[in-house]
Design a protein around this motif. Structure first.
Motif, PDB file in Angstrom:
ATOM      1  N   LYS A   2       0.836  -1.202   0.000  1.00  0.00           N
ATOM      2  CA  LYS A   2       0.000   0.000   0.000  1.00  0.00           C
ATOM      3  C   LYS A   2       0.873   1.255   0.000  1.00  0.00           C
ATOM      4  O   LYS A   2       0.600   2.221  -0.727  1.00  0.00           O
ATOM      5  CB  LYS A   2      -0.931  -0.021   1.208  1.00  0.00           C
ATOM      6  N   LEU A   3       1.942   1.242   0.778  1.00  0.00           N
ATOM      7  CA  LEU A   3       2.828   2.406   0.868  1.00  0.00           C
ATOM      8  C   LEU A   3       3.461   2.740  -0.477  1.00  0.00           C
ATOM      9  O   LEU A   3       3.395   3.888  -0.946  1.00  0.00           O
ATOM     10  CB  LEU A   3       3.914   2.149   1.911  1.00  0.00           C
ATOM     11  N   VAL A   4       4.083   1.744  -1.115  1.00  0.00           N
ATOM     12  CA  VAL A   4       4.772   2.028  -2.379  1.00  0.00           C
ATOM     13  C   VAL A   4       3.784   2.321  -3.494  1.00  0.00           C
ATOM     14  O   VAL A   4       4.093   3.095  -4.417  1.00  0.00           O
ATOM     15  CB  VAL A   4       5.710   0.855  -2.766  1.00  0.00           C
ATOM     16  N   LEU A   5       2.592   1.737  -3.430  1.00  0.00           N
ATOM     17  CA  LEU A   5       1.576   2.044  -4.442  1.00  0.00           C
ATOM     18  C   LEU A   5       1.140   3.498  -4.351  1.00  0.00           C
ATOM     19  O   LEU A   5       1.043   4.189  -5.370  1.00  0.00           O
ATOM     20  CB  LEU A   5       0.375   1.115  -4.262  1.00  0.00           C
ATOM     21  N   VAL A   6       0.882   3.970  -3.146  1.00  0.00           N
ATOM     22  CA  VAL A   6       0.445   5.361  -2.967  1.00  0.00           C
ATOM     23  C   VAL A   6       1.538   6.318  -3.435  1.00  0.00           C
ATOM     24  O   VAL A   6       1.273   7.280  -4.175  1.00  0.00           O
ATOM     25  CB  VAL A   6       0.081   5.616  -1.496  1.00  0.00           C
ATOM     26  N   ILE A   7       2.786   6.064  -3.021  1.00  0.00           N
ATOM     27  CA  ILE A   7       3.883   6.939  -3.437  1.00  0.00           C
ATOM     28  C   ILE A   7       4.053   6.898  -4.956  1.00  0.00           C
ATOM     29  O   ILE A   7       4.238   7.929  -5.607  1.00  0.00           O
ATOM     30  CB  ILE A   7       5.199   6.520  -2.741  1.00  0.00           C
ATOM     31  N   GLY A  15      -4.398  14.675   2.005  1.00  0.00           N
ATOM     32  CA  GLY A  15      -5.564  14.658   2.883  1.00  0.00           C
ATOM     33  C   GLY A  15      -6.399  13.405   2.686  1.00  0.00           C
ATOM     34  O   GLY A  15      -6.892  12.811   3.666  1.00  0.00           O
ATOM     35  N   ALA A  16      -6.569  12.985   1.429  1.00  0.00           N
ATOM     36  CA  ALA A  16      -7.308  11.752   1.154  1.00  0.00           C
ATOM     37  C   ALA A  16      -6.599  10.543   1.757  1.00  0.00           C
ATOM     38  O   ALA A  16      -7.239   9.618   2.266  1.00  0.00           O
ATOM     39  CB  ALA A  16      -7.476  11.582  -0.355  1.00  0.00           C
ATOM     40  N   VAL A  17      -5.261  10.531   1.698  1.00  0.00           N
ATOM     41  CA  VAL A  17      -4.495   9.436   2.305  1.00  0.00           C
ATOM     42  C   VAL A  17      -4.721   9.401   3.813  1.00  0.00           C
ATOM     43  O   VAL A  17      -4.959   8.336   4.408  1.00  0.00           O
ATOM     44  CB  VAL A  17      -2.995   9.590   1.990  1.00  0.00           C
ATOM     45  N   LEU A  18      -4.654  10.561   4.466  1.00  0.00           N
ATOM     46  CA  LEU A  18      -4.836  10.620   5.920  1.00  0.00           C
ATOM     47  C   LEU A  18      -6.231  10.164   6.331  1.00  0.00           C
ATOM     48  O   LEU A  18      -6.409   9.545   7.388  1.00  0.00           O
ATOM     49  CB  LEU A  18      -4.576  12.041   6.418  1.00  0.00           C
ATOM     50  N   LEU A  19      -7.234  10.468   5.512  1.00  0.00           N
ATOM     51  CA  LEU A  19      -8.609  10.119   5.857  1.00  0.00           C
ATOM     52  C   LEU A  19      -8.920   8.647   5.630  1.00  0.00           C
ATOM     53  O   LEU A  19      -9.695   8.052   6.389  1.00  0.00           O
ATOM     54  CB  LEU A  19      -9.585  10.985   5.041  1.00  0.00           C
ATOM     55  N   THR A  20      -8.340   8.052   4.603  1.00  0.00           N
ATOM     56  CA  THR A  20      -8.760   6.707   4.193  1.00  0.00           C
ATOM     57  C   THR A  20      -7.747   5.610   4.479  1.00  0.00           C
ATOM     58  O   THR A  20      -8.118   4.441   4.563  1.00  0.00           O
ATOM     59  CB  THR A  20      -9.074   6.692   2.682  1.00  0.00           C
ATOM     60  N   GLU A  21      -6.470   5.945   4.619  1.00  0.00           N
ATOM     61  CA  GLU A  21      -5.439   4.913   4.805  1.00  0.00           C
ATOM     62  C   GLU A  21      -4.867   5.008   6.220  1.00  0.00           C
ATOM     63  O   GLU A  21      -3.674   5.194   6.425  1.00  0.00           O
ATOM     64  CB  GLU A  21      -4.326   5.089   3.756  1.00  0.00           C
ATOM     65  N   THR A  22      -5.732   4.838   7.224  1.00  0.00           N
ATOM     66  CA  THR A  22      -5.306   5.009   8.611  1.00  0.00           C
ATOM     67  C   THR A  22      -4.306   3.930   9.038  1.00  0.00           C
ATOM     68  O   THR A  22      -3.375   4.223   9.800  1.00  0.00           O
ATOM     69  CB  THR A  22      -6.525   4.987   9.536  1.00  0.00           C
ATOM     70  N   GLN A  23      -4.506   2.690   8.585  1.00  0.00           N
ATOM     71  CA  GLN A  23      -3.569   1.621   8.955  1.00  0.00           C
ATOM     72  C   GLN A  23      -2.193   1.866   8.358  1.00  0.00           C
ATOM     73  O   GLN A  23      -1.167   1.597   8.990  1.00  0.00           O
ATOM     74  CB  GLN A  23      -4.121   0.266   8.503  1.00  0.00           C
ATOM     75  N   LEU A  24      -2.167   2.386   7.148  1.00  0.00           N
ATOM     76  CA  LEU A  24      -0.888   2.700   6.509  1.00  0.00           C
ATOM     77  C   LEU A  24      -0.171   3.817   7.271  1.00  0.00           C
ATOM     78  O   LEU A  24       1.042   3.738   7.508  1.00  0.00           O
ATOM     79  CB  LEU A  24      -1.121   3.123   5.053  1.00  0.00           C
TER      80      LEU A  24
END
Length: 541
Positions: free
Chosen positions: A335-340, A515-524
């Motif tokens: 998930k981390l490398v995909l988002v980046i 902001g979208a990452v902070l709201l939806t990817e809490t476990q990440l």
């Protein structure tokens, strides 16, 4: 050492490695920008493509297989390191053989650059080969440090070496420009020399100390670092030797895939030395994030997976607690490398032209430069996913599976070379990146199949890490459209005021995505906060 402790150490190592790679890439970035103003494109092309390829090929083929084998499984906690140390010292004679062979090829079989434009090519080949052999002298010490999680030693050693290399390069470029390739040869010898010296000094002081005794370090004397035969023990660890041979066959093919475009440019002459220089500069600029974020994560968490998982055994026959941790970490890393990677792809398209114009002026921003960087921003996404999937796969595979995968790598290597040659004639330097994308996609597909089969009959589904949230995808899509329109309207021939407007638009869009990452990817976010960010606590090497 428990799996939780291994995870903490691997995470700390990844954090330090990221900081190290950031410094390396920033220094290299600034050094290239500086040298562009003093030396020719042809000289940059020969140094950054041909001579660097000689060095990287020599070092990779001499040590990569030994590293992977000796850091696998229980080798890091083996009661006797003597057979492993003896095995690791074989990298030096192997490096000498590769140096002699590759130097002959580089001197007698490849096209020789014009002596007036690129002086002292012959001596530079010899010096770069010597630098590679010199670096191999520290290989047993490097493996010991990695196996025992000496997380700061690598950072200090490579930082000092890089600073010394940059200092020598700057001084000689300014005051002895007529030396040509001697400048870069001397700087590279200084770099590898500092690496060996730092590791040697550290272990000379560490062995026999109270700190070593406190850590139950398996070696007590400096002479234990040298090759010799102990009574009642084999000369080398033959199990690791066989695994090394399997990894060696694989590393040869992996090197072709990793440096494939440089091999095509070097051996097939599809681009001039000047064009090679421009391509390499753009390639280095595009790969900065991939190298200083994704590569350290891959290297560090390969060690984690190799220690937590039992090589060649299925999920049910291993400790379920450790498999659960490995599956969770794999999901978070994906998930981390995909988002980046997605962020880089989206914003890289709209800001490639501006970045090249600021960095190198019209030399880079005119012509194929922006197209190269835009394609590379898409390639970064594939690099990110492949690094994590392969580090898990290589840590979990049995020796037989590694041997089978070598056949897959062989097919990929052949197809990559063919595609690179054909696509380069069709699309120039962009063809190299397209060929890399196709082959990287096939490697990811193979790794995903392996991971799916590995966890198929278990409760864990780590591949869910490749599914970003709908809100994040929406934010990325809106950002892609808005920044593309901003580039067309404001960038890049209307002065700095409009360029700043374009940059501001990108900053606002990036804040929306984060902001979208902070709201939806809490476990990440929790994984990054607790495992990857440096901890504010006392750490000892």
């Amino acid at each position: 050492m428990s799996s939780q402790d291994i995870l903490k150490n691997a995470s700390t190592l990844a954090s330090y490695n990221v900081l190290l790679q950031v410094m390396f890439r920033v220094l290299t970035f600034l050094l290239n920008a500086f040298t562009l103003r003093f030396v020719s494109r042809e000289l940059i092309g020969v140094v950054n493509v041909r001579l660097t390829l000689l060095y990287s090929t020599l070092v990779f083929l001499s040590r990569e297989a030994f590293r992977r084998a000796c850091l696998s499984g229980e080798s890091a906690t083996n009661q006797s390191w003597r057979p492993i140390i003896n095995l690791l010292w074989l990298t030096v004679p192997l490096g000498v053989l590769w140096a002699a062979l590759l130097a002959c090829v580089w001197l007698w079989l490849l096209e020789i650059p014009d002596a007036e434009t690129v002086p002292y090519y012959g001596p530079a080949v010899v010096f770069f080969a010597l630098a590679g052999v010199q670096e191999l002298l520290a290989e047993p010490l490097w493996v010991l440090a990695q196996a025992h999680m000496f997380v700061r030693l690598k950072v200090v050693a490579e930082s000092l070496a890089m600073i010394a290399k940059c200092s020598v390069t700057v001084v000689l470029v300014v005051f002895a420009r007529e030396w040509g390739l001697y400048i870069f040869s001397a700087a590279h010898l200084v770099y590898t020399g500092f690496l060996v010296l730092c590791y040697a000094v550290y272990f000379v002081r560490f062995l026999g100390s109270k700190e070593a005794a406190k850590k139950n370090f398996p070696l007590q004397h400096v002479r234990d670092l040298l090759p010799c035969r102990a009574d009642g023990e084999p000369l080398v660890d033959w199990t690791l030797a066989r695994l090394t041979w399997s990894f060696f066959k694989q590393s040869f093919l992996k090197q072709i895939l990793t440096e494939g475009e440089r091999y095509v440019m070097t051996f097939l002459n599809v681009l001039s030395f000047g064009d090679q220089g421009v391509y390499d500069i753009v390639n280095n600029l595009g790969s900065m994030v991939a190298r200083f974020i994704f590569l350290p994560i891959e290297e560090s968490f390969y060690i984690f997976f190799a220690k937590v998982l039992e090589r060649g055994r299925d999920v049910k026959s291993q400790k379920q607690e450790e498999v659960a941790i490995a599956a969770e970490v794999l999901e978070r890393l994906l998930k981390l490398v995909l988002v980046i990677g997605l962020i880089i792809t989206v914003f890289g398209y709209a800001y490639s032209h501006l970045a090249l114009d600021i960095y190198g002026g019209s030399l880079l921003s005119n012509g194929a430069g922006p197209s190269l960087l835009r394609c590379y921003s898409c390639y970064v996404l594939l690099l990110a996913v492949n690094g994590v999937t392969e580090c898990f796969v290589f840590a979990a595979m049995s020796q037989e599976e590694v041997d089978k995968y070598n056949l897959v790598m062989l097919a990929l290597s052949v197809s990559f070379l063919f595609l690179s040659y054909m696509l380069t004639w069709w699309a120039g330097g962009v063809g190299f990146i397209l060929a890399n994308c196709l082959n990287m996609g096939l490697r990811i597909f193979h790794s995903l199949l392996y991971i799916h089969r590995y966890f198929q009959f278990s409760q864990w589904k780590p591949l869910r890490g490749l599914l970003p949230s709908p809100l994040l995808l929406l934010a990325l899509a809106v950002s892609a459209v808005v920044t593309a329109i901003s580039e067309a309207v404001f960038c890049c021939d209307s002065g700095w005021l409009l360029r700043l407007v374009h940059i501001s638009v990108g900053a606002v869009c990036l804040l929306g995505v984060l902001g979208a990452v902070l709201l939806t990817e809490t476990q990440l976010i929790e994984f990054v906060r607790t495992q990857l960010l440096p901890r504010y606590r006392k750490k000892q090497i």
